[in-house]
Design a protein around this motif. Structure first.
Motif, mmCIF file in Angstrom:
data_model
loop_
_atom_site.group_PDB
_atom_site.id
_atom_site.type_symbol
_atom_site.label_atom_id
_atom_site.label_comp_id
_atom_site.label_asym_id
_atom_site.label_seq_id
_atom_site.Cartn_x
_atom_site.Cartn_y
_atom_site.Cartn_z
ATOM 1 N N ILE A 182 -6.578 8.126 0.128
ATOM 2 C CA ILE A 182 -6.400 8.475 1.492
ATOM 3 C C ILE A 182 -5.094 7.896 2.245
ATOM 4 N N LEU A 183 -3.808 8.294 2.216
ATOM 5 C CA LEU A 183 -3.009 7.333 3.111
ATOM 6 C C LEU A 183 -3.058 8.136 4.374
ATOM 7 N N VAL A 184 -3.372 6.616 5.118
ATOM 8 C CA VAL A 184 -3.104 6.504 6.459
ATOM 9 C C VAL A 184 -1.689 5.937 7.465
ATOM 10 N N TYR A 185 -1.168 6.562 8.190
ATOM 11 C CA TYR A 185 0.005 6.163 9.044
ATOM 12 C C TYR A 185 -0.029 6.624 10.390
ATOM 13 N N LEU A 186 -1.233 5.361 11.819
ATOM 14 C CA LEU A 186 -1.313 5.576 13.014
ATOM 15 C C LEU A 186 -0.537 4.950 13.978
ATOM 16 N N PRO A 187 0.832 4.429 13.672
ATOM 17 C CA PRO A 187 1.149 3.358 14.020
ATOM 18 C C PRO A 187 1.140 3.365 15.645
ATOM 19 N N PHE A 188 0.346 4.770 16.726
ATOM 20 C CA PHE A 188 0.285 4.188 18.317
ATOM 21 C C PHE A 188 -1.271 3.619 17.947
ATOM 22 N N HIS A 207 -5.666 3.747 2.399
ATOM 23 C CA HIS A 207 -4.127 2.574 2.390
ATOM 24 C C HIS A 207 -3.125 2.987 3.761
ATOM 25 N N VAL A 208 -3.863 2.019 4.716
ATOM 26 C CA VAL A 208 -2.898 2.324 5.687
ATOM 27 C C VAL A 208 -1.933 1.396 5.793
ATOM 28 N N TYR A 209 -0.808 1.696 6.298
ATOM 29 C CA TYR A 209 0.337 1.363 6.417
ATOM 30 C C TYR A 209 0.750 1.285 7.780
ATOM 31 N N CYS A 210 0.853 -0.387 8.415
ATOM 32 C CA CYS A 210 0.996 -0.714 9.598
ATOM 33 C C CYS A 210 1.648 -2.006 9.822
ATOM 34 N N ASP A 211 2.541 -1.912 10.993
ATOM 35 C CA ASP A 211 3.392 -3.392 11.421
ATOM 36 C C ASP A 211 2.714 -4.530 11.134
ATOM 37 N N ILE A 212 2.602 -5.091 9.590
ATOM 38 C CA ILE A 212 2.128 -6.423 9.069
ATOM 39 C C ILE A 212 3.728 -7.084 8.312
ATOM 40 N N GLU A 213 3.336 -8.546 8.238
ATOM 41 C CA GLU A 213 3.695 -8.766 7.247
ATOM 42 C C GLU A 213 3.611 -8.905 5.555
ATOM 43 N N SER A 214 2.011 -8.573 5.236
ATOM 44 C CA SER A 214 2.096 -8.752 3.920
ATOM 45 C C SER A 214 0.577 -8.138 3.882
ATOM 46 N N PRO A 215 0.530 -7.538 2.734
ATOM 47 C CA PRO A 215 -0.786 -7.072 2.471
ATOM 48 C C PRO A 215 -2.262 -7.458 2.566
ATOM 49 N N ASN A 217 -6.291 -7.158 1.946
ATOM 50 C CA ASN A 217 -7.075 -5.899 2.081
ATOM 51 C C ASN A 217 -8.757 -6.152 2.632
ATOM 52 N N GLU A 218 -9.159 -4.604 2.917
ATOM 53 C CA GLU A 218 -10.910 -4.674 3.612
ATOM 54 C C GLU A 218 -12.127 -3.845 3.154
ATOM 55 N N GLU A 219 -12.074 -4.232 2.054
ATOM 56 C CA GLU A 219 -12.897 -4.060 1.005
ATOM 57 C C GLU A 219 -12.540 -2.174 0.829
ATOM 58 N N HIS A 220 -12.425 -0.994 1.121
ATOM 59 C CA HIS A 220 -12.264 -0.078 0.648
ATOM 60 C C HIS A 220 -10.886 -0.004 2.114
ATOM 61 N N ILE A 221 -11.019 -0.644 2.524
ATOM 62 C CA ILE A 221 -9.826 -0.769 3.951
ATOM 63 C C ILE A 221 -8.476 -1.267 2.865
ATOM 64 N N PHE A 222 -7.397 -0.725 2.888
ATOM 65 C CA PHE A 222 -6.304 -1.186 1.878
ATOM 66 C C PHE A 222 -4.968 -1.528 2.700
ATOM 67 N N TRP A 223 -4.515 -2.477 3.595
ATOM 68 C CA TRP A 223 -3.722 -2.242 4.945
ATOM 69 C C TRP A 223 -2.195 -3.248 4.600
ATOM 70 N N ARG A 224 -0.788 -2.420 4.635
ATOM 71 C CA ARG A 224 0.167 -2.238 3.818
ATOM 72 C C ARG A 224 1.469 -2.404 5.192
ATOM 73 N N PRO A 225 2.498 -3.370 4.607
ATOM 74 C CA PRO A 225 3.512 -3.201 5.135
ATOM 75 C C PRO A 225 4.346 -1.940 5.269
ATOM 76 N N LEU A 226 5.181 -1.831 6.552
ATOM 77 C CA LEU A 226 5.466 -0.852 6.357
ATOM 78 C C LEU A 226 7.007 -1.142 5.771
ATOM 79 N N SER A 227 6.831 -0.065 4.315
ATOM 80 C CA SER A 227 8.305 0.278 3.354
ATOM 81 C C SER A 227 8.493 1.370 3.108
ATOM 82 N N ARG A 228 9.252 2.363 2.946
ATOM 83 C CA ARG A 228 9.249 3.355 3.124
ATOM 84 C C ARG A 228 9.505 3.697 1.358
ATOM 85 N N GLU A 229 9.228 2.903 1.062
ATOM 86 C CA GLU A 229 9.576 3.650 -1.059
ATOM 87 C C GLU A 229 8.257 3.293 -1.664
#
Length: 346
Positions: A182-188, A207-215, A217-229
């Motif tokens: 599941i792709l997640v984008y909830l910037p607010f 896979h949660v895209y948010c305002d962080i500097e580097s990836p 991982n928290e178990e089944h939640i993967f925080w990812r930095p903003l990248s259009r590509e």
């Protein structure tokens, strides 16, 4: 022909539309300068398509815990700076101003009597839309925020008005489905709230895209930095998308044939209207708090068919080059006829 193109940079959807329009205008031999406002320059990313773009402070809104913070929005904006930027913007060298709901360029064009058009989802509120009648509230604000001589509205259906299909780029990656991803984008929303919502569903991978500097991982939640590509790659292969009710992202999800679970930003009329229209067209489920029953019901659904939107950018670029003489109604009619799978009103 030379154009100044103003883009409201608070939301990524406005910037994405400009990314699509930039090559279409260039293909027609139109010279374009871009101006962005509403976001700090250091928060803009993947801006290479816009060359030596300009940035102004403009106007924006502040969000706290998934809600519009009206006090902060009021105190953090500067009407004095806005007026200074409007008066300082010299439009002499331009034949036309395009505003994607951007106030500095729109007001400068109005004051200097320069031809102007608006190309944005917001201009669709000029016409009756399904839902709670938000257009009556929105239109006076839209006319004040970014006034233009002619507004071109975009939406997921024409609703018998001169509204164009979404202005989005074609998905550059093959559409596949990775079950349970599941792709997640909830910037607010704040990160802790997102974590609380997603933690119970350990049988899914988020896979949660948010305002962080580097990836991270928290178990089944993967925080990812903003990248259009990277985001478009994840969008192409995910099993579904959880996001706020921004028009641009929802359009991309519909185009890719992904199921959408969406949360409108509280206190934001446009997103509340988007949520109502998405439900009306059967294109998404809406939530305010992510409950287990609703999530599993949504996640268990089959993916919808992709929607092959026509090349709205190319049609608009030709229309602009030809002096914007064709009526918006005729332009809309031609584009909807090109749409193979127009969403049915339910």
């Amino acid at each position: 022909m030379k154009i100044l193109y103003g883009v409201q940079a608070t939301g990524n959807g406005h910037i994405t539309r400009a990314r699509v329009m930039a090559p279409a205008l260039a293909k027609e031999g139109i010279e374009v300068d871009f101006l962005f406002s509403g976001r700090s320059p250091d928060k803009l990313f993947n801006m290479e398509p816009f060359g030596e773009y300009q940035v102004r402070r403009g106007l924006t809104f502040s969000v706290t815990d998934g809600k519009i913070d009206r006090w902060r929005s009021l105190t953090q904006n500067s009407l004095i700076q806005l007026v200074k930027d409007i008066r300082a913007l010299d439009l002499q060298e331009y034949d036309l101003v395009i505003s994607d709901f951007e106030p500095v360029t729109a007001w400068a064009a109005k004051l200097q009597k320069k031809p102007s058009i608006g190309i944005a989802h917001q201009y669709a509120f000029s016409y009756p839309l399904p839902g709670p009648g938000i257009g009556r509230v929105m239109m006076p604000m839209i006319r004040f925020f970014a006034p233009v001589q002619q507004g071109i509205g975009l939406h997921w259906h024409h609703f018998d008005g001169p509204i164009l299909p979404p202005l989005i780029e074609a998905q550059p990656y093959p559409i596949t489905v990775q079950p349970g991803m599941i792709l997640v984008y909830l910037p607010f929303e704040n990160r802790e709230q997102i974590r609380q919502w997603l933690s119970p569903f350990s049988d899914y991978e988020f896979h949660v895209y948010c305002d962080i500097e580097s990836p991270e991982n928290e178990e089944h939640i993967f925080w990812r930095p903003l990248s259009r590509e990277a985001f478009r790659q994840a969008q192409a292969c995910c099993d579904g998308v959880i996001a706020n009710c921004g028009f641009g992202l929802a359009s991309e999800v519909i185009q890719a044939g992904k199921k959408l679970l969406t949360k409108p930003l509280a206190g934001q009329p446009e997103q509340l209207s988007n949520a109502a229209v998405l439900e009306h067209l059967g294109l998404a489920e809406v939530f305010s708090e992510l409950e287990e029953e609703q999530f599993y019901r949504w996640a268990g659904r089959l993916s919808p068919d992709p929607v092959d939107y026509p090349d709205v950018a190319a049609a608009l670029a030709r229309w602009i080059l030809n002096g914007c003489h064709q009526s918006a109604g005729m332009l809309a009619s031609e584009l909807w006829q090109d749409l193979a799978a127009e969403p049915a009103v339910v």
